[in-house]
Scaffold this motif. Structure first.
Motif, PDB file in Angstrom:
ATOM      1  N   TRP A  57       0.800  -1.218   0.000  1.00 33.35           N
ATOM      2  CA  TRP A  57       0.000   0.000   0.000  1.00 33.35           C
ATOM      3  C   TRP A  57       0.837   1.275   0.000  1.00 33.35           C
ATOM      4  CZ3 TRP A  57      -4.489  -1.562  -1.358  1.00 33.35           C
ATOM      5  CH2 TRP A  57      -4.937  -2.816  -0.947  1.00 33.35           C
ATOM      6  N   ASN A  58       2.151   1.173  -0.136  1.00 35.09           N
ATOM      7  CA  ASN A  58       3.036   2.338  -0.281  1.00 35.09           C
ATOM      8  C   ASN A  58       2.915   3.335   0.868  1.00 35.09           C
ATOM      9  OD1 ASN A  58       1.761   1.845  -3.402  1.00 35.09           O
ATOM     10  ND2 ASN A  58       3.972   1.645  -3.144  1.00 35.09           N
ATOM     11  N   TYR A  59       2.754   2.795   2.079  1.00 40.71           N
ATOM     12  CA  TYR A  59       2.716   3.649   3.265  1.00 40.71           C
ATOM     13  C   TYR A  59       3.741   3.106   4.249  1.00 40.71           C
ATOM     14  CZ  TYR A  59       0.596   6.961   6.556  1.00 40.71           C
ATOM     15  OH  TYR A  59       0.378   8.015   7.410  1.00 40.71           O
ATOM     16  N   PRO A  60       4.930   3.757   4.360  1.00 41.00           N
ATOM     17  CA  PRO A  60       5.974   3.263   5.261  1.00 41.00           C
ATOM     18  C   PRO A  60       5.635   3.531   6.724  1.00 41.00           C
ATOM     19  CG  PRO A  60       6.647   5.334   4.312  1.00 41.00           C
ATOM     20  CD  PRO A  60       5.333   4.986   3.661  1.00 41.00           C
ATOM     21  N   LEU A  99      12.196   8.328   7.466  1.00 45.51           N
ATOM     22  CA  LEU A  99      11.558   7.864   6.245  1.00 45.51           C
ATOM     23  C   LEU A  99      12.583   7.886   5.113  1.00 45.51           C
ATOM     24  CD1 LEU A  99       8.177   9.814   6.473  1.00 45.51           C
ATOM     25  CD2 LEU A  99       8.536   7.380   6.912  1.00 45.51           C
ATOM     26  N   PRO A 100      12.393   7.096   4.063  1.00 44.97           N
ATOM     27  CA  PRO A 100      13.346   7.097   2.944  1.00 44.97           C
ATOM     28  C   PRO A 100      13.577   8.502   2.398  1.00 44.97           C
ATOM     29  CG  PRO A 100      11.795   5.278   2.705  1.00 44.97           C
ATOM     30  CD  PRO A 100      11.323   6.096   3.868  1.00 44.97           C
ATOM     31  N   LYS A 140      14.940  13.125   9.357  1.00 48.70           N
ATOM     32  CA  LYS A 140      14.120  13.335  10.551  1.00 48.70           C
ATOM     33  C   LYS A 140      13.522  12.010  11.019  1.00 48.70           C
ATOM     34  CE  LYS A 140      10.306  16.141  12.311  1.00 48.70           C
ATOM     35  NZ  LYS A 140       9.316  17.194  11.977  1.00 48.70           N
ATOM     36  N   LEU A 141      13.604  11.740  12.308  1.00 47.98           N
ATOM     37  CA  LEU A 141      13.057  10.494  12.852  1.00 47.98           C
ATOM     38  C   LEU A 141      11.531  10.550  12.848  1.00 47.98           C
ATOM     39  CD1 LEU A 141      15.413   9.882  15.926  1.00 47.98           C
ATOM     40  CD2 LEU A 141      15.516   8.829  13.650  1.00 47.98           C
ATOM     41  N   SER A 142      10.921   9.475  12.370  1.00 46.46           N
ATOM     42  CA  SER A 142       9.463   9.370  12.330  1.00 46.46           C
ATOM     43  C   SER A 142       9.028   8.093  13.033  1.00 46.46           C
ATOM     44  CB  SER A 142       8.951   9.353  10.882  1.00 46.46           C
ATOM     45  OG  SER A 142       9.273  10.565  10.223  1.00 46.46           O
ATOM     46  N   PRO A 143       8.021   8.155  13.889  1.00 46.10           N
ATOM     47  CA  PRO A 143       7.578   6.957  14.603  1.00 46.10           C
ATOM     48  C   PRO A 143       6.764   6.031  13.710  1.00 46.10           C
ATOM     49  CG  PRO A 143       6.164   8.797  15.146  1.00 46.10           C
ATOM     50  CD  PRO A 143       7.252   9.351  14.269  1.00 46.10           C
ATOM     51  N   TYR A 144       6.573   4.817  14.157  1.00 48.62           N
ATOM     52  CA  TYR A 144       5.667   3.883  13.501  1.00 48.62           C
ATOM     53  C   TYR A 144       4.252   4.188  13.974  1.00 48.62           C
ATOM     54  CZ  TYR A 144       9.587   1.174  11.707  1.00 48.62           C
ATOM     55  OH  TYR A 144      10.715   0.782  11.029  1.00 48.62           O
ATOM     56  N   VAL A 145       3.278   4.114  13.052  1.00 46.03           N
ATOM     57  CA  VAL A 145       1.958   4.669  13.345  1.00 46.03           C
ATOM     58  C   VAL A 145       0.839   3.679  13.039  1.00 46.03           C
ATOM     59  CG1 VAL A 145       2.733   7.032  12.926  1.00 46.03           C
ATOM     60  CG2 VAL A 145       1.785   5.684  11.030  1.00 46.03           C
ATOM     61  N   LEU A 146      -0.316   4.004  13.610  1.00 44.78           N
ATOM     62  CA  LEU A 146      -1.580   3.309  13.383  1.00 44.78           C
ATOM     63  C   LEU A 146      -2.457   4.205  12.523  1.00 44.78           C
ATOM     64  CD1 LEU A 146      -3.876   1.212  14.248  1.00 44.78           C
ATOM     65  CD2 LEU A 146      -4.294   2.758  16.149  1.00 44.78           C
ATOM     66  N   LEU A 147      -3.094   3.661  11.476  1.00 41.49           N
ATOM     67  CA  LEU A 147      -3.953   4.446  10.598  1.00 41.49           C
ATOM     68  C   LEU A 147      -5.405   4.309  11.035  1.00 41.49           C
ATOM     69  CD1 LEU A 147      -2.466   3.733   7.048  1.00 41.49           C
ATOM     70  CD2 LEU A 147      -1.830   5.484   8.711  1.00 41.49           C
ATOM     71  N   ASN A 167       2.679  15.767   9.076  1.00 38.30           N
ATOM     72  CA  ASN A 167       3.266  16.621   8.041  1.00 38.30           C
ATOM     73  C   ASN A 167       4.495  15.975   7.411  1.00 38.30           C
ATOM     74  OD1 ASN A 167       1.338  18.611   8.419  1.00 38.30           O
ATOM     75  ND2 ASN A 167       2.589  19.779   9.876  1.00 38.30           N
ATOM     76  N   GLU A 168       5.249  15.218   8.209  1.00 36.86           N
ATOM     77  CA  GLU A 168       6.426  14.540   7.671  1.00 36.86           C
ATOM     78  C   GLU A 168       6.013  13.466   6.664  1.00 36.86           C
ATOM     79  OE1 GLU A 168      10.458  13.636   7.079  1.00 36.86           O
ATOM     80  OE2 GLU A 168       9.419  15.376   7.949  1.00 36.86           O
ATOM     81  N   PHE A 169       4.940  12.723   6.975  1.00 32.17           N
ATOM     82  CA  PHE A 169       4.427  11.749   6.011  1.00 32.17           C
ATOM     83  C   PHE A 169       3.910  12.464   4.765  1.00 32.17           C
ATOM     84  CE2 PHE A 169       4.155   8.873   9.707  1.00 32.17           C
ATOM     85  CZ  PHE A 169       4.679   7.713   9.142  1.00 32.17           C
ATOM     86  N   MET A 170       3.265  13.607   4.936  1.00 33.04           N
ATOM     87  CA  MET A 170       2.754  14.368   3.801  1.00 33.04           C
ATOM     88  C   MET A 170       3.904  14.799   2.889  1.00 33.04           C
ATOM     89  SD  MET A 170       0.354  17.797   3.877  1.00 33.04           S
ATOM     90  CE  MET A 170       1.623  18.749   4.748  1.00 33.04           C
TER      91      MET A 170
END
Length: 340
Positions: free
Chosen positions: A85-88, A171-172, A176-183, A320-323
């Motif tokens: 699903w292309n969502y890291p 993220l690739p 910046k460090l990004s946590p693992y998330v729940l959608l 915003n980082e995912f965006m």
């Protein structure tokens, strides 16, 4: 576990028949009276057999529904979401459904929900392969969506940092460090480990609209999981006309059997025939699965209401980082501009 022994007065119902009665009920939702004529068993016996066999099935299949126990197991789920699903950094998708039940005696409006039916709430978390890794069943339908989620053991472990989630990683293409998330959808609060959509209307081509598309595309797996559950176990297609303590048992049993069928190579094609789930073409178009074609009059599990909550600054920065990632060369998919 479900075997009964003969007595001097009558012959016991065999385990095979007891199992068949239960599976028939879960697969069709037939009434106890209908099962009585089909199997030539008294209605009181049917009412005792189904809960007993459901409890035995849950005991036997308890390993088929469990949360990851280490960071590496969580990373495997995240890799599946990224590939499919292309969502890291996505660990799972979460949603809640109302399972419609008969109005319990002397319950007043305790189980009465906003849709005008009586229900219990099924709150579940699914992985990228439509397996449930966590399910909470039994909250009264009148309780708000946020209230149901906050009372689950999953949320409490998430808040207490005891889920053994992987440490934040970039993220690739980012430092910046990004946590693992729940959608989730709008029914849930935006937090550091819980991502939801940008609220409101956004014009085509905007960053927020692009994020909402990518978020919804990945979160769709939990909707498909619920749809597949209700299409196979058609007991959910109408109100559960059973005692108050049994809807929870029946719902949990179906969750365990769903995962069992998903992981069984010999049963997967029968459990999920071609066209059952939503499919996506190479250019991103969605072909709706057959589970969405609910027969008129059916009352399967229903979505929870949406209610926005105030988000923290840190949670907004994570989103915003995912965006930004979805707009970058590393995170783009070729067709996203056509839909966002």
């Amino acid at each position: 576990m479900i075997k009964k022994y003969n007595t001097n007065f009558w012959e016991a119902i065999t385990p095979r028949v007891r199992l068949l009665v239960t599976l028939r009920y879960l697969a069709t939702g037939d009434s106890y009276a209908s099962l009585t004529y089909l199997f030539r068993i008294s209605e009181p016996s049917v009412s005792r057999i189904i809960p007993e066999v459901c409890r035995a099935l849950m005991d036997v299949l308890h390993d088929f529904v469990r949360m990851p126990r280490s960071g590496n197991e969580w990373r495997k789920i995240a890799r599946d979401f990224e590939v499919s699903w292309n969502y890291p950094h996505c660990l799972r998708a979460c949603d809640g459904k109302h399972v419609v039940i008969q109005n319990p005696k002397n319950s007043g409006s305790m189980f009465f929900n906003y849709k005008g039916t009586f229900s219990i709430v099924l709150m579940a978390v699914a992985d990228a392969n439509y397996n449930f890794i966590y399910a909470n069943v039994g909250c009264q339908g009148r309780i708000s969506d946020g209230g149901v989620f906050r009372e689950t053991s999953f949320y409490k472990k998430l808040s207490n940092a005891t889920l053994k989630l992987p440490d934040p990683e970039p993220l690739p293409g980012s430092k910046k460090l990004s946590p693992y998330v729940l959608l989730t959808d709008d029914a849930f609060p935006l937090q550091e480990h819980i991502m939801k959509l940008f609220s409101g209307h956004h014009d085509k081509g905007t960053c927020q609209r692009l994020y909402n598309y990518r978020h919804s595309r990945a979160r769709r797996v939990v909707e498909n999981s619920f749809g597949l559950l209700a299409s196979v176990f058609r007991v959910f297609r109408k109100p559960l006309m059973i005692n108050l303590e049994n809807p929870e048992i029946v719902t949990k049993t179906c969750i365990y059997l769903h995962n069992f069928l998903r992981r069984s190579k010999t049963s997967r094609s029968l459990h999920c025939p071609q066209g059952t789930l939503d499919n996506e073409t190479q250019d991103g178009n969605i072909i709706p699965g057959s589970w969405r074609a609910v027969i008129q009059g059916d009352t399967g599990p229903q979505s929870l209401s949406h209610r926005a909550r105030k988000a923290t600054f840190e949670a907004k920065e994570v989103r915003n980082e995912f965006m930004r990632y979805f707009q970058s060369d590393e995170g783009r998919v070729p067709w996203q501009d056509n839909f966002a």
